[in-house]
Design an enzyme around this catalytic site. Sequence first.
Site, PDB file in Angstrom:
ATOM      1  CD  GLU A  83      -4.883 -11.126  -5.540  1.00  0.00           C
ATOM      2  OE1 GLU A  83      -4.404 -10.241  -5.200  1.00  0.00           O
ATOM      3  OE2 GLU A  83      -5.841 -11.596  -5.306  1.00  0.00           O
ATOM      4  CD  GLU A 112      -2.961  -1.461   2.219  1.00  0.00           C
ATOM      5  OE1 GLU A 112      -2.844  -0.684   3.350  1.00  0.00           O
ATOM      6  OE2 GLU A 112      -3.796  -2.010   2.139  1.00  0.00           O
ATOM      7  CG  ASN A 113       2.018   5.111  -1.889  1.00  0.00           C
ATOM      8  OD1 ASN A 113       1.799   6.435  -1.790  1.00  0.00           O
ATOM      9  ND2 ASN A 113       3.507   4.737  -2.261  1.00  0.00           N
ATOM     10  CB  ALA A 114       0.931   7.934   2.111  1.00  0.00           C
ATOM     11  CB  CYS A 145      -6.350  -9.054  -9.114  1.00  0.00           C
ATOM     12  SG  CYS A 145      -5.095  -7.992  -8.397  1.00  0.00           S
ATOM     13  CB  CYS A 195      -3.846  -6.786  -5.589  1.00  0.00           C
ATOM     14  SG  CYS A 195      -5.127  -5.748  -5.502  1.00  0.00           S
TER      15      CYS A 195
END
Length: 136
Positions: A54, A43-45, A94, A52
Site C-alpha cells: 500500500e 522487504e529488507n534484511a 497503511c 508494505c
Amino acid sequence: MNSELFEAARRVREHAHAPYSHFPVGVALRTEAGSLHVGCNVENASFPEGWCAETSAIAAMIAAAMDDRGRAIAEICVVAMPIDGRLVTPCGGCRQRIAEFGRPDTLVHVAAPTGEGHSYRLAELLPAAFALEPKS
Ligand code: THU
C-alpha cells in the site's frame, strides 16, 4: 470490483521483494483523476526497514500526481493469499496512510489471487481516524 484494478494488483504482486516473509502483496489504486498506480511490498534484511505494498502504491501516486484529484484515492485493491481462510486487510499503519489521501467512504477492496474478494469502506477499517488540518 473493477477488474482492471484487481488485475493490476494481482500482476504487481509478482514483483514483490518478500524473501523473508514469503508473503507477496500487490496493490493497485485509482485516483479521483482516473489514474492508476501500483505497488508491492519491499522487504529488507533489517526487518523493520521493509514496507508494505500500500505504501509503495501511495508513493507512486504522489510522485505522479499533477493536481489534488491525482492525489485523492477513489478506490484501492489489495491482493494477497488469504491467511487461515481470511482475506488480508491493510495493516494499521497503511490504513492511516490510505486515510491521508482517501475519505471515510473510500472503497478498500481486498482479494485473493483467485479473485475471491470483499469490499470495505475505509471508515469500517479505520473508525474514529486521527486527522489534522494541513497548515499552509
Ligand atoms: N504486507 C503488505 O504489504 N500489505 C498488507 O496489507 C499486509 C502485509 C506485507 C508486509 C510484509 O512484507 C509482508 O506482507 C508480511 O507481513
